[in-house]
Design a protein around this motif. Structure first.
Motif, PDB file in Angstrom:
ATOM      1  N   ILE A  54       0.835  -1.209   0.000  1.00  0.00           N
ATOM      2  CA  ILE A  54       0.000   0.000   0.000  1.00  0.00           C
ATOM      3  C   ILE A  54       0.865   1.252   0.000  1.00  0.00           C
ATOM      4  CG2 ILE A  54      -1.586   1.378   1.409  1.00  0.00           C
ATOM      5  CD1 ILE A  54      -2.883  -1.288   2.266  1.00  0.00           C
ATOM      6  N   PHE A  55       1.861   1.285   0.876  1.00  0.00           N
ATOM      7  CA  PHE A  55       2.687   2.494   0.941  1.00  0.00           C
ATOM      8  C   PHE A  55       3.678   2.569  -0.213  1.00  0.00           C
ATOM      9  CE2 PHE A  55       0.825   3.250   4.991  1.00  0.00           C
ATOM     10  CZ  PHE A  55       0.979   4.615   5.194  1.00  0.00           C
ATOM     11  N   ALA A  56       4.022   1.435  -0.811  1.00  0.00           N
ATOM     12  CA  ALA A  56       4.812   1.491  -2.044  1.00  0.00           C
ATOM     13  C   ALA A  56       4.002   2.149  -3.152  1.00  0.00           C
ATOM     14  CB  ALA A  56       5.245   0.085  -2.457  1.00  0.00           C
ATOM     15  N   LEU A  57       2.732   1.759  -3.279  1.00  0.00           N
ATOM     16  CA  LEU A  57       1.842   2.361  -4.277  1.00  0.00           C
ATOM     17  C   LEU A  57       1.627   3.842  -3.975  1.00  0.00           C
ATOM     18  CD1 LEU A  57       0.092   1.546  -6.740  1.00  0.00           C
ATOM     19  CD2 LEU A  57      -1.781   1.125  -5.136  1.00  0.00           C
ATOM     20  N   PHE A  58       1.374   4.163  -2.726  1.00  0.00           N
ATOM     21  CA  PHE A  58       1.176   5.543  -2.285  1.00  0.00           C
ATOM     22  C   PHE A  58       2.401   6.402  -2.613  1.00  0.00           C
ATOM     23  CE2 PHE A  58       1.028   8.493   1.553  1.00  0.00           C
ATOM     24  CZ  PHE A  58       0.034   9.308   1.035  1.00  0.00           C
ATOM     25  N   LEU A  63       1.551  -3.468 -12.000  1.00  0.00           N
ATOM     26  CA  LEU A  63       1.006  -2.780 -13.164  1.00  0.00           C
ATOM     27  C   LEU A  63       1.305  -1.280 -13.116  1.00  0.00           C
ATOM     28  CD1 LEU A  63      -2.463  -4.549 -13.590  1.00  0.00           C
ATOM     29  CD2 LEU A  63      -0.446  -4.797 -15.046  1.00  0.00           C
ATOM     30  N   VAL A  64       1.111  -0.661 -11.949  1.00  0.00           N
ATOM     31  CA  VAL A  64       1.391   0.771 -11.815  1.00  0.00           C
ATOM     32  C   VAL A  64       2.881   1.035 -12.011  1.00  0.00           C
ATOM     33  CG1 VAL A  64       1.400   2.702 -10.184  1.00  0.00           C
ATOM     34  CG2 VAL A  64      -0.601   1.225 -10.354  1.00  0.00           C
ATOM     35  N   PHE A  65       3.712   0.167 -11.444  1.00  0.00           N
ATOM     36  CA  PHE A  65       5.160   0.308 -11.629  1.00  0.00           C
ATOM     37  C   PHE A  65       5.526   0.235 -13.109  1.00  0.00           C
ATOM     38  CE2 PHE A  65       9.228  -1.846 -12.282  1.00  0.00           C
ATOM     39  CZ  PHE A  65      10.096  -0.988 -11.639  1.00  0.00           C
ATOM     40  N   TRP A  66       4.973  -0.754 -13.808  1.00  0.00           N
ATOM     41  CA  TRP A  66       5.262  -0.903 -15.239  1.00  0.00           C
ATOM     42  C   TRP A  66       4.772   0.312 -16.027  1.00  0.00           C
ATOM     43  CZ3 TRP A  66       1.628  -1.251 -19.224  1.00  0.00           C
ATOM     44  CH2 TRP A  66       2.165  -1.534 -20.486  1.00  0.00           C
ATOM     45  N   LEU A  67       3.593   0.814 -15.689  1.00  0.00           N
ATOM     46  CA  LEU A  67       3.051   1.985 -16.373  1.00  0.00           C
ATOM     47  C   LEU A  67       3.945   3.201 -16.155  1.00  0.00           C
ATOM     48  CD1 LEU A  67       0.782   3.557 -17.843  1.00  0.00           C
ATOM     49  CD2 LEU A  67      -0.331   3.836 -15.626  1.00  0.00           C
ATOM     50  N   GLY A  88      -4.999   7.717  -4.612  1.00  0.00           N
ATOM     51  CA  GLY A  88      -6.397   7.388  -4.349  1.00  0.00           C
ATOM     52  C   GLY A  88      -6.654   5.894  -4.391  1.00  0.00           C
ATOM     53  N   ILE A  89      -6.052   5.210  -5.358  1.00  0.00           N
ATOM     54  CA  ILE A  89      -6.195   3.744  -5.433  1.00  0.00           C
ATOM     55  C   ILE A  89      -5.525   3.093  -4.226  1.00  0.00           C
ATOM     56  CG2 ILE A  89      -5.556   1.705  -6.782  1.00  0.00           C
ATOM     57  CD1 ILE A  89      -5.860   3.438  -9.290  1.00  0.00           C
ATOM     58  N   ALA A  90      -4.383   3.634  -3.811  1.00  0.00           N
ATOM     59  CA  ALA A  90      -3.743   3.126  -2.588  1.00  0.00           C
ATOM     60  C   ALA A  90      -4.671   3.298  -1.389  1.00  0.00           C
ATOM     61  CB  ALA A  90      -2.421   3.847  -2.355  1.00  0.00           C
ATOM     62  N   GLY A  91      -5.447   4.398  -1.378  1.00  0.00           N
ATOM     63  CA  GLY A  91      -6.405   4.617  -0.297  1.00  0.00           C
ATOM     64  C   GLY A  91      -7.478   3.548  -0.246  1.00  0.00           C
ATOM     65  N   THR A 115       1.856  11.175   5.038  1.00  0.00           N
ATOM     66  CA  THR A 115       2.649  11.857   4.014  1.00  0.00           C
ATOM     67  C   THR A 115       4.122  11.844   4.383  1.00  0.00           C
ATOM     68  OG1 THR A 115       0.791  13.304   3.474  1.00  0.00           O
ATOM     69  CG2 THR A 115       2.967  14.018   2.770  1.00  0.00           C
ATOM     70  N   PHE A 116       4.403  12.035   5.669  1.00  0.00           N
ATOM     71  CA  PHE A 116       5.788  11.986   6.146  1.00  0.00           C
ATOM     72  C   PHE A 116       6.409  10.620   5.851  1.00  0.00           C
ATOM     73  CE2 PHE A 116       8.610  11.114   9.896  1.00  0.00           C
ATOM     74  CZ  PHE A 116       9.657  11.939   9.502  1.00  0.00           C
ATOM     75  N   TYR A 117       5.661   9.550   6.060  1.00  0.00           N
ATOM     76  CA  TYR A 117       6.161   8.210   5.761  1.00  0.00           C
ATOM     77  C   TYR A 117       6.476   8.065   4.274  1.00  0.00           C
ATOM     78  CZ  TYR A 117       4.611   6.743  10.432  1.00  0.00           C
ATOM     79  OH  TYR A 117       4.451   6.610  11.792  1.00  0.00           O
ATOM     80  N   ALA A 118       5.587   8.586   3.423  1.00  0.00           N
ATOM     81  CA  ALA A 118       5.820   8.487   1.979  1.00  0.00           C
ATOM     82  C   ALA A 118       7.082   9.245   1.577  1.00  0.00           C
ATOM     83  CB  ALA A 118       4.609   9.021   1.215  1.00  0.00           C
TER      84      ALA A 118
END
Length: 372
Positions: free
Chosen positions: A14-18, A218-222, A268-271, A291-294
Motif C-alpha cells: 500500500i505504501f509502495a503504491l502511495f 502494473l502501476v510500476f510498469w506503467l 487514491g487507489i492506494a487509499g 505523508t511523512f512516511y511516503a
C-alpha cells in the motif's frame, strides 16, 4: 506467522503504491507535495461509501482514484503556478482541510447519515466472502508467480548488466549482496502467498495481497514506461529548469498538472486498498504522518527511481516492524513515549542518510531535486 507476513506485505504494498504517486510528483517533476495523504483520504472514503451502496469494488476503487485525480486538478489549477515553498504550504493545508471536512461532516450510507468522527465500518471487502475453486487458486497462483518472476528478472538484469553501477556507482559485489537480499525477500513473499492461498479459509486476505501486488506491478510498469517516454523526459526537464522546456514550446503548466493528477490518482487507489486492509476507516487514519512516511520512503529509496521507491517501502516497514517488536525490550519506555522515540530515531537515520547518501539508495546524485 503466515498471517503476520500477509499483513506486512499488504502494508508495504500500500505504501509502495502511495509513494510511487509522490515520486512521480516530486522525484520526476519537482513538485513539492506535503499533503499527499489528501488523495488517499478521497480514494478511501469514496471507495467505501460507493461499496456500501452496492457498487462493484473494482469500479468503486477506480472512481475513488478518479476523484482523487479531480482533487489534484482543483489543487493544481490554483497552485501549480506558485513557487515550490508556497505549493508545499498549500498542499499541507488542503490535506488537513479534507481530513477535517470528513471528520465534521455526515457521511451518506444506506442506513442514513453517519457522523464522520464515528468512521465507516461493515463495508464489503474484496475476495473475502468467496469459496475458492481450484480455478480461482490456479489464477491467483499464476498472478503471484508472474509478479515474482518479474521481480526476479528485474533484479537479475540490475546485477548482471550493471544497471545499478551506472545509476548508483555501486560495486558489483554491493549489487550482488543487495540482489541476494532482494531475492530472499521476493521468495519469502512468494512462499507466504502460496501457503496462504492453499489455506484460503484461514487467510482470507491472501487474495487481497495478490491483487495488491498485481496492481503495484502494473502501476510500476506503467510509470516506468511513462517516465522513459517523451512525456517523462519533459517532466525531468521541468524538474531541472522549467524555462528550458518552456522555451521549446512545451506547455509546462499542463505537464505539471498531468503529473499532479496522475500521482493523486495512484494515491487514491492506494487509499482503497488501505481501507480494505483496515476494515474500518476513521479520519484519524489519514493524518499528515502518512505523508511523512511516503517522503521517507521516496528519499531513502532514491528520488526519480521507481525501483528505489519500492526498495524504500521495504526498508521502511522492515524498520517499523523491527523497532515495534524489539525496541521495547531494549528501551524501558511506555508505549506513548516509545512511539515518539521511534519517530526520533527515524529522523536521526534520515539525517544520516542525507549526509552519507543524499540521493538515496538507488537515486542519481545528478538528478537530486533537494535544495533546488
Amino acid at each position: 506467522m503466515v498471517g503476520y507476513l500477509i499483513f506486512l506485505t499488504i502494508s508495504t504494498g500500500i505504501f509502495a503504491l502511495f509513494s510511487l504517486g509522490l515520486n512521480l510528483q516530486w522525484g520526476f517533476t519537482g513538485l513539492i507535495n506535503f499533503g499527499h495523504v489528501a488523495f488517499m483520504t478521497v480514494g478511501a472514503y469514496t471507495t467505501v461509501v460507493l461499496s456500501l451502496y452496492g457498487v462493484p469494488l473494482i469500479v468503486a476503487a477506480l472512481i475513488g482514484g478518479a476523484l482523487a485525480a479531480l482533487l489534484g486538478l482543483l489543487i493544481g489549477l490554483s497552485t501549480l503556478r506558485l513557487r515550490e515553498d508556497y505549493l508545499a504550504i498549500v498542499t499541507i493545508g488542503v490535506s488537513e482541510l479534507v481530513r477535517l471536512i470528513v471528520n465534521n461532516q455526515q457521511l451518506p450510507t444506506p442506513n442514513g447519515l453517519i457522523d464522520g468522527v464515528q468512521g465507516l465500518q461493515s463495508y464489503p471487502l474484496p475476495l473475502t466472502n468467496i469459496v475458492p475453486s481450484p480455478l480461482f487458486k490456479l489464477v491467483a497462483i499464476a498472478l503471484l508467480t508472474a509478479v515474482a518472476g518479474l521481480c526476479l528478472w528485474r533484479l537479475w538484469s540490475w546485477v548482471r548488466k550493471g544497471e545499478g553501477k551506472r545509476n548508483t556507482r555501486f560495486s558489483f559485489a554491493t549489487r550482488a549482496i543487495l540482489g541476494i537480499l532482494a531475492v530472499a525477500f521476493v521468495l519469502t513473499i512468494y512462499i507466504t502467498g502460496l501457503s496462504a492461498l492453499n489455506d484460503y479459509s484461514r487467510y482470507e486476505k491472501s487474495g487481497l495481497m495478490v491483487v495488491l501486488l498485481v496492481v503495484v506491478a502494473l502501476v510500476f510498469w506503467l510509470l516506468e514506461a511513462l517516465v522513459r517516454s517523451p512525456w517523462g523526459r519533459v517532466l525531468k526537464a521541468i524538474r531541472e529548469d522549467e524555462q528550458v522546456p518552456k522555451a521549446l514550446g512545451k506547455n509546462v503548466f499542463w505537464y505539471k498538472l498531468q503529473a499532479f493528477m496522475l500521482g493523486g490518482a495512484i494515491a487514491g487507489i492506494a487509499g482503497a486498498f488501505f481501507a480494505w486492509q483496515l476494515t474500518t476507516v476513521y479520519p484519524s487514519n489519514f493524518e499528515p504522518i502518512s505523508t511523512f512516511y511516503a517522503w521517507i520512503i521516496v528519499v531513502v529509496g532514491g528520488a526519480s527511481n521507481n525501483v528505489g521507491t519500492l526498495l524504500g517501502a521495504i526498508v521502511f516497514f522492515t524498520y517499523e516492524e523491527a523497532t515495534r517488536n524489539f525496541l521495547p525490550q531494549i528501551v524501558p519506555l511506555d508505549e506513548a513515549r516509545l512511539g515518539a522515540f521511534r519517530i526520533m530515531v527515524i529522523g536521526l537515520l534520515l539525517m544520516i542518510i542525507m549526509v552519507w547518501r543524499p540521493q538515496g539508495i538507488l537515486g542519481k546524485k545528478e538528478e537530486l531535486t533537494l535544495g533546488k
